[in-house]
Design a protein around this motif. Structure first.
Motif, short mmCIF file in Angstrom:
data_model
loop_
_atom_site.label_atom_id
_atom_site.label_comp_id
_atom_site.label_asym_id
_atom_site.label_seq_id
_atom_site.Cartn_x
_atom_site.Cartn_y
_atom_site.Cartn_z
N MET A 1 0.85 -1.18 0.00
CA MET A 1 0.00 0.00 0.00
C MET A 1 0.89 1.24 0.00
N SER A 2 0.68 2.13 -0.94
CA SER A 2 1.53 3.32 -1.01
C SER A 2 0.76 4.54 -0.51
N ASP A 3 1.50 5.43 0.09
CA ASP A 3 0.92 6.67 0.61
C ASP A 3 0.98 7.72 -0.49
N GLN A 4 -0.16 8.21 -0.92
CA GLN A 4 -0.23 9.17 -2.02
C GLN A 4 0.04 10.60 -1.58
N THR A 5 0.01 10.85 -0.29
CA THR A 5 0.24 12.21 0.18
C THR A 5 1.69 12.40 0.60
N THR A 6 2.19 13.57 0.34
CA THR A 6 3.55 13.91 0.73
C THR A 6 3.49 14.90 1.87
N THR A 7 4.31 14.70 2.87
CA THR A 7 4.36 15.63 3.99
C THR A 7 5.02 16.93 3.53
N PRO A 8 4.34 18.05 3.72
CA PRO A 8 4.95 19.33 3.34
C PRO A 8 6.20 19.59 4.18
N VAL A 9 7.14 20.28 3.59
CA VAL A 9 8.40 20.62 4.26
C VAL A 9 8.47 22.13 4.42
N VAL A 10 8.75 22.59 5.64
CA VAL A 10 8.91 24.03 5.90
C VAL A 10 10.38 24.29 6.16
N ARG A 11 10.90 25.33 5.51
CA ARG A 11 12.29 25.71 5.73
C ARG A 11 12.39 27.22 5.91
N ARG A 12 13.34 27.62 6.77
CA ARG A 12 13.60 29.04 6.97
C ARG A 12 14.68 29.45 5.97
N VAL A 13 14.42 30.55 5.26
CA VAL A 13 15.37 31.06 4.28
C VAL A 13 15.77 32.46 4.75
N ASP A 14 16.80 32.51 5.59
CA ASP A 14 17.21 33.77 6.20
C ASP A 14 17.58 34.84 5.18
N ALA A 15 18.23 34.45 4.11
CA ALA A 15 18.66 35.43 3.10
C ALA A 15 17.48 36.16 2.46
N ARG A 16 16.31 35.51 2.48
CA ARG A 16 15.11 36.12 1.89
C ARG A 16 14.10 36.53 2.95
N HIS A 17 14.47 36.40 4.23
CA HIS A 17 13.60 36.80 5.36
C HIS A 17 12.23 36.14 5.29
N ARG A 18 12.24 34.83 5.14
CA ARG A 18 10.96 34.14 5.07
C ARG A 18 11.10 32.66 5.37
N TYR A 19 9.94 32.08 5.65
CA TYR A 19 9.82 30.63 5.75
C TYR A 19 9.07 30.21 4.49
N GLU A 20 9.48 29.11 3.91
CA GLU A 20 8.81 28.59 2.72
C GLU A 20 8.26 27.21 3.02
N ILE A 21 7.15 26.88 2.36
CA ILE A 21 6.61 25.54 2.46
C ILE A 21 6.69 24.90 1.08
N LEU A 22 7.18 23.66 1.06
CA LEU A 22 7.36 22.92 -0.18
C LEU A 22 6.49 21.67 -0.15
N VAL A 23 5.89 21.35 -1.29
CA VAL A 23 5.11 20.12 -1.45
C VAL A 23 5.72 19.38 -2.63
N ASP A 24 6.16 18.17 -2.41
CA ASP A 24 6.86 17.39 -3.44
C ASP A 24 8.04 18.17 -4.02
N GLY A 25 8.73 18.93 -3.17
CA GLY A 25 9.88 19.70 -3.60
C GLY A 25 9.54 20.99 -4.33
#
Length: 113
Positions: A1-25
């Motif tokens: 059984m495969s999981d079709q959902t991907t866990t979102p990834v949050v990263r802090r990007v200090d150079a751009r003064h923001r946090y970004e959220i990525l889904v499937d990269g």
């Protein structure tokens, strides 16, 4: 059984003064900030249209605020979404500072507006 959902990834990007959220990269949204004397002033949050309605803004903001706590900083919620999130998540009340005219003037100067 495969999981079709991907866990979102949050990263802090200090150079751009923001946090970004990525889904499937793929970039799905951001919450922007500026740092001021031990405070992280959040002023804008957005989720790309292609990812709207998936609860990503809440995941993004919760992880960003958790990171602020871990860094020993305080939150100033200029962004309406962050302010609304905080009304529903009292666990961050102890590290939240009010939005004041002084903070708004300071932020406008930093953003060149």
């Amino acid at each position: 059984m495969s999981d079709q959902t991907t866990t979102p990834v949050v990263r802090r990007v200090d150079a751009r003064h923001r946090y970004e959220i990525l889904v499937d990269g793929e970039h799905a949204g951001l919450t922007a900030y500026r740092d001021r004397e031990g405070q992280r002033v959040f002023f804008h949050t957005e989720i790309d249209e292609a990812h709207a309605g998936q609860g990503l803004a809440a995941i993004l903001v919760e992880q960003a605020l958790t990171d602020v706590r871990a860094a020993g900083m305080r939150i100033v919620p200029v962004c309406p979404y962050v302010a609304k999130f905080l009304t529903r998540h009292q666990e961050f009340a102890d590290i939240t500072d009010p939005v004041t005219p002084e903070v708004l003037t300071w932020l406008d100067a930093r953003l060149g507006r």
